[in-house]
Design a protein around this motif. Structure first.
Motif, PDB file in Angstrom:
ATOM      1  N   GLN A 170      20.234  -0.330  13.278  1.00 65.55           N
ATOM      2  CA  GLN A 170      20.033   0.063  11.882  1.00 65.55           C
ATOM      3  C   GLN A 170      18.619  -0.268  11.424  1.00 65.55           C
ATOM      4  O   GLN A 170      17.965   0.529  10.743  1.00 65.55           O
ATOM      5  CB  GLN A 170      21.032  -0.653  10.982  1.00 65.55           C
ATOM      6  N   ALA A 171      18.152  -1.460  11.787  1.00 68.79           N
ATOM      7  CA  ALA A 171      16.810  -1.889  11.379  1.00 68.79           C
ATOM      8  C   ALA A 171      15.736  -0.996  11.995  1.00 68.79           C
ATOM      9  O   ALA A 171      14.794  -0.568  11.309  1.00 68.79           O
ATOM     10  CB  ALA A 171      16.584  -3.343  11.776  1.00 68.79           C
ATOM     11  N   GLU A 172      15.888  -0.686  13.276  1.00 66.58           N
ATOM     12  CA  GLU A 172      14.899   0.154  13.948  1.00 66.58           C
ATOM     13  C   GLU A 172      14.937   1.579  13.403  1.00 66.58           C
ATOM     14  O   GLU A 172      13.885   2.223  13.252  1.00 66.58           O
ATOM     15  CB  GLU A 172      15.154   0.135  15.448  1.00 66.58           C
ATOM     16  N   LYS A 173      16.122   2.071  13.089  1.00 68.92           N
ATOM     17  CA  LYS A 173      16.242   3.413  12.508  1.00 68.92           C
ATOM     18  C   LYS A 173      15.548   3.479  11.154  1.00 68.92           C
ATOM     19  O   LYS A 173      15.010   4.523  10.764  1.00 68.92           O
ATOM     20  CB  LYS A 173      17.720   3.777  12.364  1.00 68.92           C
ATOM     21  N   ALA A 174      15.546   2.351  10.436  1.00 70.05           N
ATOM     22  CA  ALA A 174      14.902   2.299   9.118  1.00 70.05           C
ATOM     23  C   ALA A 174      13.385   2.128   9.222  1.00 70.05           C
ATOM     24  O   ALA A 174      12.698   2.087   8.199  1.00 70.05           O
ATOM     25  CB  ALA A 174      15.493   1.156   8.300  1.00 70.05           C
ATOM     26  N   GLY A 175      12.869   2.005  10.451  1.00 73.86           N
ATOM     27  CA  GLY A 175      11.426   1.948  10.633  1.00 73.86           C
ATOM     28  C   GLY A 175      10.852   0.579  10.919  1.00 73.86           C
ATOM     29  O   GLY A 175       9.632   0.422  11.049  1.00 73.86           O
ATOM     30  N   PHE A 176      11.707  -0.428  11.055  1.00 73.79           N
ATOM     31  CA  PHE A 176      11.209  -1.769  11.341  1.00 73.79           C
ATOM     32  C   PHE A 176      10.888  -1.915  12.828  1.00 73.79           C
ATOM     33  O   PHE A 176      11.656  -1.474  13.684  1.00 73.79           O
ATOM     34  CB  PHE A 176      12.243  -2.829  10.949  1.00 73.79           C
ATOM     35  N   VAL A 177       9.765  -2.546  13.113  1.00 72.84           N
ATOM     36  CA  VAL A 177       9.401  -2.879  14.499  1.00 72.84           C
ATOM     37  C   VAL A 177       9.701  -4.368  14.676  1.00 72.84           C
ATOM     38  O   VAL A 177       8.998  -5.229  14.141  1.00 72.84           O
ATOM     39  CB  VAL A 177       7.920  -2.587  14.785  1.00 72.84           C
ATOM     40  N   ILE A 178      10.759  -4.658  15.403  1.00 76.16           N
ATOM     41  CA  ILE A 178      11.250  -6.029  15.513  1.00 76.16           C
ATOM     42  C   ILE A 178      10.599  -6.745  16.690  1.00 76.16           C
ATOM     43  O   ILE A 178      10.647  -6.271  17.829  1.00 76.16           O
ATOM     44  CB  ILE A 178      12.784  -6.041  15.688  1.00 76.16           C
ATOM     45  N   ASP A 179       9.988  -7.888  16.419  1.00 74.84           N
ATOM     46  CA  ASP A 179       9.380  -8.693  17.482  1.00 74.84           C
ATOM     47  C   ASP A 179      10.393  -9.632  18.131  1.00 74.84           C
ATOM     48  O   ASP A 179      10.284  -9.942  19.318  1.00 74.84           O
ATOM     49  CB  ASP A 179       8.218  -9.526  16.927  1.00 74.84           C
ATOM     50  N   GLU A 180      11.343 -10.078  17.349  1.00 77.30           N
ATOM     51  CA  GLU A 180      12.305 -11.054  17.867  1.00 77.30           C
ATOM     52  C   GLU A 180      13.600 -10.966  17.068  1.00 77.30           C
ATOM     53  O   GLU A 180      13.580 -10.631  15.876  1.00 77.30           O
ATOM     54  CB  GLU A 180      11.724 -12.468  17.758  1.00 77.30           C
ATOM     55  N   VAL A 181      14.712 -11.261  17.721  1.00 74.84           N
ATOM     56  CA  VAL A 181      16.013 -11.262  17.058  1.00 74.84           C
ATOM     57  C   VAL A 181      16.606 -12.661  17.140  1.00 74.84           C
ATOM     58  O   VAL A 181      16.628 -13.275  18.210  1.00 74.84           O
ATOM     59  CB  VAL A 181      16.990 -10.257  17.701  1.00 74.84           C
ATOM     60  N   VAL A 182      17.064 -13.156  16.003  1.00 68.38           N
ATOM     61  CA  VAL A 182      17.783 -14.431  15.941  1.00 68.38           C
ATOM     62  C   VAL A 182      19.157 -14.120  15.376  1.00 68.38           C
ATOM     63  O   VAL A 182      19.273 -13.450  14.347  1.00 68.38           O
ATOM     64  CB  VAL A 182      17.050 -15.455  15.045  1.00 68.38           C
ATOM     65  N   SER A 183      20.217 -14.585  16.031  1.00 69.21           N
ATOM     66  CA  SER A 183      21.557 -14.214  15.576  1.00 69.21           C
ATOM     67  C   SER A 183      22.540 -15.356  15.704  1.00 69.21           C
ATOM     68  O   SER A 183      22.449 -16.180  16.620  1.00 69.21           O
ATOM     69  CB  SER A 183      22.070 -13.004  16.376  1.00 69.21           C
ATOM     70  N   ASP A 184      23.471 -15.397  14.768  1.00 66.49           N
ATOM     71  CA  ASP A 184      24.592 -16.332  14.805  1.00 66.49           C
ATOM     72  C   ASP A 184      25.863 -15.527  14.992  1.00 66.49           C
ATOM     73  O   ASP A 184      26.083 -14.525  14.312  1.00 66.49           O
ATOM     74  CB  ASP A 184      24.675 -17.139  13.506  1.00 66.49           C
ATOM     75  N   HIS A 185      26.725 -15.966  15.893  1.00 66.79           N
ATOM     76  CA  HIS A 185      27.960 -15.247  16.200  1.00 66.79           C
ATOM     77  C   HIS A 185      29.173 -16.073  15.780  1.00 66.79           C
ATOM     78  O   HIS A 185      29.200 -17.295  15.950  1.00 66.79           O
ATOM     79  CB  HIS A 185      28.042 -14.945  17.693  1.00 66.79           C
ATOM     80  N   GLY A 186      30.162 -15.362  15.235  1.00 63.35           N
ATOM     81  CA  GLY A 186      31.397 -16.030  14.842  1.00 63.35           C
ATOM     82  C   GLY A 186      31.230 -17.002  13.699  1.00 63.35           C
ATOM     83  O   GLY A 186      31.951 -18.001  13.607  1.00 63.35           O
ATOM     84  N   VAL A 187      30.266 -16.715  12.813  1.00 64.83           N
ATOM     85  CA  VAL A 187      29.974 -17.605  11.700  1.00 64.83           C
ATOM     86  C   VAL A 187      30.254 -16.907  10.384  1.00 64.83           C
ATOM     87  O   VAL A 187      29.834 -15.767  10.182  1.00 64.83           O
ATOM     88  CB  VAL A 187      28.498 -18.064  11.713  1.00 64.83           C
ATOM     89  N   SER A 188      30.938 -17.581   9.494  1.00 59.98           N
ATOM     90  CA  SER A 188      31.241 -17.014   8.182  1.00 59.98           C
ATOM     91  C   SER A 188      30.106 -17.290   7.206  1.00 59.98           C
ATOM     92  O   SER A 188      29.590 -18.408   7.146  1.00 59.98           O
ATOM     93  CB  SER A 188      32.538 -17.614   7.637  1.00 59.98           C
ATOM     94  N   GLY A 189      29.740 -16.250   6.441  1.00 55.68           N
ATOM     95  CA  GLY A 189      28.724 -16.442   5.403  1.00 55.68           C
ATOM     96  C   GLY A 189      29.281 -17.093   4.168  1.00 55.68           C
ATOM     97  O   GLY A 189      28.541 -17.519   3.284  1.00 55.68           O
ATOM     98  N   VAL A 190      30.611 -17.188   4.079  1.00 49.46           N
ATOM     99  CA  VAL A 190      31.246 -17.813   2.922  1.00 49.46           C
ATOM    100  C   VAL A 190      31.260 -19.329   3.072  1.00 49.46           C
ATOM    101  O   VAL A 190      30.976 -20.071   2.140  1.00 49.46           O
ATOM    102  CB  VAL A 190      32.685 -17.293   2.736  1.00 49.46           C
ATOM    103  N   SER A 191      31.594 -19.788   4.276  1.00 47.22           N
ATOM    104  CA  SER A 191      31.810 -21.219   4.479  1.00 47.22           C
ATOM    105  C   SER A 191      30.603 -21.962   5.037  1.00 47.22           C
ATOM    106  O   SER A 191      30.630 -23.183   5.158  1.00 47.22           O
ATOM    107  CB  SER A 191      33.002 -21.435   5.426  1.00 47.22           C
ATOM    108  N   SER A 192      29.527 -21.250   5.384  1.00 45.00           N
ATOM    109  CA  SER A 192      28.371 -21.942   5.962  1.00 45.00           C
ATOM    110  C   SER A 192      27.066 -21.411   5.370  1.00 45.00           C
ATOM    111  O   SER A 192      26.885 -20.206   5.223  1.00 45.00           O
ATOM    112  CB  SER A 192      28.348 -21.758   7.485  1.00 45.00           C
ATOM    113  N   VAL A 193      26.176 -22.339   5.033  1.00 43.44           N
ATOM    114  CA  VAL A 193      24.846 -21.942   4.554  1.00 43.44           C
ATOM    115  C   VAL A 193      23.962 -21.699   5.763  1.00 43.44           C
ATOM    116  O   VAL A 193      24.217 -22.204   6.863  1.00 43.44           O
ATOM    117  CB  VAL A 193      24.236 -23.017   3.636  1.00 43.44           C
ATOM    118  N   LEU A 194      22.907 -20.924   5.577  1.00 40.71           N
ATOM    119  CA  LEU A 194      22.051 -20.523   6.686  1.00 40.71           C
ATOM    120  C   LEU A 194      21.506 -21.729   7.453  1.00 40.71           C
ATOM    121  O   LEU A 194      21.493 -21.742   8.681  1.00 40.71           O
ATOM    122  CB  LEU A 194      20.897 -19.666   6.157  1.00 40.71           C
TER     123      LEU A 194
END
Length: 211
Positions: free
Chosen positions: A23-47
């Motif tokens: 989605q990001a690349e389709k929108a025109g962003f050139v991404i240098d690096e990806v950082v990701s969290d898996h299996g994490v709720s945005g409700v119960s945990s702050v970044l």
């Protein structure tokens, strides 16, 4: 040299890192690096408490661009999201969203522009929290329906996953038209209209097929 870093939060099996990056690349962003969290709720945990979220704080430097699909990837709590974006802006980091192509930075010193920017951040953070609460309610409705009708025919398999459903509901909530949402997500206009008419039923369909 400044970097453009995509942060992706993948909280369920229906959501994928590749989908958010595409989605990001389709929108025109050139991404240098990806950082990701898996299996994490945005409700119960702050970044800053998430494993890769902590690393993101360490990696970002002044002049870097942080890309997120929408502000709900940073959190689903109003206070957490506003605090996070303002902290990054204080560090000289530019925060950009894929959906609606919003840009937040701390470069302006004009009080009127600051007021408009801060009001927009607050609105988007509040929308993220409201959407989280609506999604939880829809999930409860889907679970209740499944329990009440354990042998009920599941119907046609949804053409969307949980991540896409969240995008549709978010965009509709921000006033986007069905045709625009369909083009962004790759769904048919009819599917978008069905989701708009009854988002709880759309979530329930996913729950039935997940069982």
């Amino acid at each position: 040299m400044p970097k453009t870093i995509l942060y992706a939060r993948v909280s369920t099996a229906d959501q994928t890192l590749s989908h958010q990056k595409a989605q990001a690349e389709k929108a025109g962003f050139v991404i240098d690096e990806v950082v990701s969290d898996h299996g994490v709720s945005g409700v119960s945990s702050v970044l800053s408490d998430r494993p890769e979220g902590k690393r993101l704080y360490d990696k970002l430097r002044e002049g870097d661009v942080l890309v997120v699909r929408w502000v709900d990837r940073l959190g689903r709590n109003y206070q957490d999201v506003t605090d996070t974006i303002r902290e990054f802006m204080r560090r000289g980091v530019v925060v950009r969203t894929v959906i609606n192509n919003m840009t937040f930075d701390g470069a302006t010193r004009d009080p009127m522009q600051e007021a408009v920017r801060d009001a927009l951040i607050a609105f988007m953070a509040a929308s993220a929290q409201a959407q989280a609460e609506a999604t939880k309610e829809a999930q409860r409705a889907g679970i209740d329906a499944a329990k009440a009708n354990p042998r009920k025919y599941r119907g046609k398999k949804p053409s969307y996953d949980g991540d896409t459903l969240a995008v549709v509901v978010e965009m509709l909530g921000q006033g986007a038209g069905a045709s625009s949402v369909a083009k962004q997500t790759g769904l048919s206009r009819q599917t978008v209209l069905r989701i708009k008419e009854d988002p709880a039923a759309a979530q329930a369909a996913l729950e039935r097929w997940a069982s």
